[in-house]
Design a protein around this motif. Structure first.
Motif, PDB file in Angstrom:
ATOM      1  N   LEU A  97       0.841  -1.194   0.000  1.00 31.37           N
ATOM      2  CA  LEU A  97       0.000   0.000   0.000  1.00 31.37           C
ATOM      3  C   LEU A  97       0.879   1.248   0.000  1.00 31.37           C
ATOM      4  O   LEU A  97       1.952   1.271   0.616  1.00 31.37           O
ATOM      5  CB  LEU A  97      -0.924   0.006   1.226  1.00 31.37           C
ATOM      6  N   PRO A  98       0.448   2.323  -0.656  1.00 32.46           N
ATOM      7  CA  PRO A  98       1.254   3.538  -0.714  1.00 32.46           C
ATOM      8  C   PRO A  98       1.088   4.375   0.552  1.00 32.46           C
ATOM      9  O   PRO A  98       0.265   4.058   1.430  1.00 32.46           O
ATOM     10  CB  PRO A  98       0.660   4.277  -1.917  1.00 32.46           C
ATOM     11  N   GLU A  99       1.849   5.455   0.650  1.00 29.02           N
ATOM     12  CA  GLU A  99       1.604   6.457   1.670  1.00 29.02           C
ATOM     13  C   GLU A  99       0.288   7.146   1.338  1.00 29.02           C
ATOM     14  O   GLU A  99       0.070   7.586   0.215  1.00 29.02           O
ATOM     15  CB  GLU A  99       2.737   7.486   1.697  1.00 29.02           C
ATOM     16  N   PHE A 100      -0.612   7.214   2.306  1.00 30.11           N
ATOM     17  CA  PHE A 100      -1.938   7.768   2.049  1.00 30.11           C
ATOM     18  C   PHE A 100      -1.943   9.277   2.240  1.00 30.11           C
ATOM     19  O   PHE A 100      -1.216   9.826   3.075  1.00 30.11           O
ATOM     20  CB  PHE A 100      -2.976   7.124   2.963  1.00 30.11           C
ATOM     21  N   ASP A 101      -2.802   9.938   1.464  1.00 31.79           N
ATOM     22  CA  ASP A 101      -2.924  11.394   1.531  1.00 31.79           C
ATOM     23  C   ASP A 101      -4.402  11.755   1.460  1.00 31.79           C
ATOM     24  O   ASP A 101      -5.256  10.926   1.150  1.00 31.79           O
ATOM     25  CB  ASP A 101      -2.157  12.034   0.376  1.00 31.79           C
ATOM     26  N   ALA A 102      -4.691  13.017   1.724  1.00 26.01           N
ATOM     27  CA  ALA A 102      -6.077  13.478   1.736  1.00 26.01           C
ATOM     28  C   ALA A 102      -6.757  13.175   0.410  1.00 26.01           C
ATOM     29  O   ALA A 102      -6.204  13.433  -0.658  1.00 26.01           O
ATOM     30  CB  ALA A 102      -6.118  14.979   2.020  1.00 26.01           C
ATOM     31  N   GLY A 103      -7.959  12.607   0.503  1.00 23.82           N
ATOM     32  CA  GLY A 103      -8.748  12.324  -0.678  1.00 23.82           C
ATOM     33  C   GLY A 103      -8.482  10.993  -1.332  1.00 23.82           C
ATOM     34  O   GLY A 103      -9.193  10.622  -2.280  1.00 23.82           O
ATOM     35  N   GLU A 133      -9.010  11.603   5.292  1.00 21.48           N
ATOM     36  CA  GLU A 133     -10.063  12.537   5.677  1.00 21.48           C
ATOM     37  C   GLU A 133      -9.526  13.921   6.041  1.00 21.48           C
ATOM     38  O   GLU A 133     -10.272  14.763   6.546  1.00 21.48           O
ATOM     39  CB  GLU A 133     -10.872  11.950   6.829  1.00 21.48           C
ATOM     40  N   GLY A 134      -8.235  14.147   5.793  1.00 19.71           N
ATOM     41  CA  GLY A 134      -7.665  15.471   6.014  1.00 19.71           C
ATOM     42  C   GLY A 134      -7.511  15.867   7.469  1.00 19.71           C
ATOM     43  O   GLY A 134      -7.613  17.047   7.807  1.00 19.71           O
ATOM     44  N   ASN A 194       4.721   9.324  12.147  1.00 24.47           N
ATOM     45  CA  ASN A 194       4.247   8.997  10.792  1.00 24.47           C
ATOM     46  C   ASN A 194       3.208  10.012  10.302  1.00 24.47           C
ATOM     47  O   ASN A 194       2.124   9.640   9.846  1.00 24.47           O
ATOM     48  CB  ASN A 194       3.664   7.579  10.760  1.00 24.47           C
ATOM     49  N   VAL A 195       3.566  11.290  10.420  1.00 25.75           N
ATOM     50  CA  VAL A 195       2.659  12.361   9.995  1.00 25.75           C
ATOM     51  C   VAL A 195       3.379  13.254   8.981  1.00 25.75           C
ATOM     52  O   VAL A 195       3.758  14.390   9.286  1.00 25.75           O
ATOM     53  CB  VAL A 195       2.169  13.207  11.183  1.00 25.75           C
ATOM     54  N   PRO A 196       3.611  12.771   7.775  1.00 27.89           N
ATOM     55  CA  PRO A 196       4.255  13.627   6.779  1.00 27.89           C
ATOM     56  C   PRO A 196       3.368  14.818   6.433  1.00 27.89           C
ATOM     57  O   PRO A 196       2.162  14.682   6.250  1.00 27.89           O
ATOM     58  CB  PRO A 196       4.427  12.708   5.566  1.00 27.89           C
ATOM     59  N   GLY A 197       3.973  16.001   6.403  1.00 29.37           N
ATOM     60  CA  GLY A 197       3.221  17.197   6.042  1.00 29.37           C
ATOM     61  C   GLY A 197       2.536  17.887   7.196  1.00 29.37           C
ATOM     62  O   GLY A 197       1.760  18.827   6.973  1.00 29.37           O
ATOM     63  N   GLY A 198       2.797  17.465   8.431  1.00 25.28           N
ATOM     64  CA  GLY A 198       2.161  18.119   9.572  1.00 25.28           C
ATOM     65  C   GLY A 198       2.789  17.705  10.877  1.00 25.28           C
ATOM     66  O   GLY A 198       3.674  16.842  10.931  1.00 25.28           O
ATOM     67  N   ASP A 199       2.330  18.340  11.960  1.00 29.53           N
ATOM     68  CA  ASP A 199       2.834  18.027  13.297  1.00 29.53           C
ATOM     69  C   ASP A 199       1.982  16.971  14.000  1.00 29.53           C
ATOM     70  O   ASP A 199       2.492  16.202  14.818  1.00 29.53           O
ATOM     71  CB  ASP A 199       2.838  19.283  14.171  1.00 29.53           C
ATOM     72  N   LEU A 200       0.691  16.954  13.705  1.00 29.97           N
ATOM     73  CA  LEU A 200      -0.262  16.146  14.460  1.00 29.97           C
ATOM     74  C   LEU A 200      -1.167  15.368  13.517  1.00 29.97           C
ATOM     75  O   LEU A 200      -1.502  15.851  12.434  1.00 29.97           O
ATOM     76  CB  LEU A 200      -1.140  17.036  15.346  1.00 29.97           C
ATOM     77  N   LEU A 201      -1.580  14.187  13.959  1.00 29.76           N
ATOM     78  CA  LEU A 201      -2.594  13.424  13.249  1.00 29.76           C
ATOM     79  C   LEU A 201      -3.740  13.189  14.229  1.00 29.76           C
ATOM     80  O   LEU A 201      -3.589  12.474  15.225  1.00 29.76           O
ATOM     81  CB  LEU A 201      -2.044  12.088  12.752  1.00 29.76           C
ATOM     82  N   LEU A 202      -4.886  13.802  13.938  1.00 32.72           N
ATOM     83  CA  LEU A 202      -6.062  13.680  14.790  1.00 32.72           C
ATOM     84  C   LEU A 202      -6.848  12.432  14.406  1.00 32.72           C
ATOM     85  O   LEU A 202      -6.824  12.000  13.255  1.00 32.72           O
ATOM     86  CB  LEU A 202      -6.949  14.917  14.639  1.00 32.72           C
ATOM     87  N   LEU A 203      -7.546  11.861  15.366  1.00 33.61           N
ATOM     88  CA  LEU A 203      -8.388  10.711  15.062  1.00 33.61           C
ATOM     89  C   LEU A 203      -9.528  11.114  14.120  1.00 33.61           C
ATOM     90  O   LEU A 203      -9.912  12.284  14.069  1.00 33.61           O
ATOM     91  CB  LEU A 203      -8.979  10.131  16.350  1.00 33.61           C
TER      92      LEU A 203
END
Length: 252
Positions: free
Chosen positions: A9-15, A45-46, A116-125
Motif C-alpha cells: 500500500l502507498p503512503e496515504f494522503d487526503a482524498g 479525511e484530512g 508517521n505524519v508527513p506534512g504536519g505536526d499532528l494526526l487527529l483521530l
C-alpha cells in the motif's frame, strides 16, 4: 481464522480512495473483516494538523503547566489546546492527559498521534470512525470493516489494538442468557469482538515503520449470538471514571 496484511500500500494522503487501493491488491470475500488503521483513515479525511492551528488559550496553558510540574518535562501548550479541542471531557490532567473523544473513546491525549505524519505536526483521530468504516465498506466487496487504533490499558504495561469504529458487524457478541458447560446461565459476559479483531490485526500489521495499515481477517464467524454495539461505557455506568473525578495526582 486467517489474518493477512494487504501488501504494497502507498503512503496515504487526503482524498485517496482506500477501498480502491485495497481492492487492487487483494481479492475479498463478502464475509471477510477488513481492519483498517485509523492513521490512514485520518490522513485521507484530512485530519493532519499543525501545532500552529491550535493557539493556546488560558486553559491549555494551565494544563501544560500542570503537566510540566508532574513530569519535569517541557510541554507545548498548543498540543494541550489540540487535546482539549478534540475532547468532550478531561478525566486526568497529570501526569498525562486522559480524555474522552467526541465519539466516546477514552484514551490518552485524545488519541492524537505525532509519528508517521508527513506534512504536519499532528494526526487527529477520525471525527466519526464508525461512519468512516461504513464508507469504506460501501466501496469493498467485503461487508465488515473495523477501524483500529492502539492505546494503553489500565493496570497493564504496553499498548494493544482496539476498535474505534466498525460497520457491518455488531461490536460485541452477547452471551448473557446462554449456558456454560455446567449448565449455569451466563449473566454478565459480553465479548467485545471488534476489539479482539483489532488486537489480532495489530499483531500482523505491527507498529512504527511497518507500513501495513490494512489487514484482512478471513473465516471469522460471529456465531449464533445476540449482538450489541455498546462498546463505550456510559458515564453513569463507568465507576472508574466516576472515581477519577474525585482524585488528584498532586493530592496523591
Amino acid at each position: 481464522m486467517k489474518l493477512s496484511p494487504v501488501p504494497d500500500l502507498p503512503e496515504f494522503d487526503a482524498g485517496d480512495d482506500v477501498p480502491a487501493l485495497v481492492s487492487e491488491r487483494v481479492d475479498l470475500r463478502p464475509d471477510d473483516v477488513v481492519c483498517v488503521a485509523s492513521t490512514i483513515v485520518s490522513k485521507v479525511e484530512g485530519r493532519v494538523a499543525d501545532l500552529a492551528d491550535f493557539p493556546a488559550g488560558p486553559r491549555a496553558r494551565e494544563v501544560a503547566t500542570r503537566l510540566e510540574r508532574a513530569t519535569g518535562e517541557r510541554k507545548d501548550p498548543r498540543f494541550a489546546q489540540a487535546v482539549l479541542e478534540e475532547s468532550t471531557d478531561l478525566l486526568m490532567e497529570s501526569p498525562f492527559l486522559l480524555t474522552e473523544t467526541r465519539f466516546g473513546h477514552v484514551t490518552v491525549n485524545a488519541g492524537i498521534d505525532r509519528s508517521n505524519v508527513p506534512g504536519g505536526d499532528l494526526l487527529l483521530l477520525p471525527k466519526r470512525p464508525s461512519e468512516s468504516a461504513a464508507r469504506i465498506a460501501a466501496g469493498l466487496d467485503a461487508d465488515r470493516v473495523v477501524v483500529t487504533d492502539t492505546c494503553g490499558r489500565p493496570f497493564r504495561h504496553g499498548q494493544r489494538g482496539v476498535a474505534i469504529g466498525w460497520a457491518g458487524t455488531p461490536a460485541a457478541r452477547d452471551w448473557r442468557g446462554e449456558r456454560d458447560r455446567d449448565g449455569r446461565e451466563l449473566g454478565v459476559t459480553v465479548q467485545a469482538v471488534v476489539d479482539e479483531l483489532a488486537a489480532a490485526a495489530n499483531l500482523v500489521a505491527g507498529e512504527g515503520a511497518g507500513g501495513t495499515p490494512v489487514v484482512v481477517v478471513r473465516d471469522f464467524e460471529f456465531g449464533d449470538h445476540d449482538g450489541s454495539d455498546a462498546l463505550f461505557r456510559d458515564v453513569e455506568g463507568d465507576f472508574v471514571r466516576q472515581a477519577l473525578r474525585g482524585w488528584s495526582f498532586e493530592d496523591g
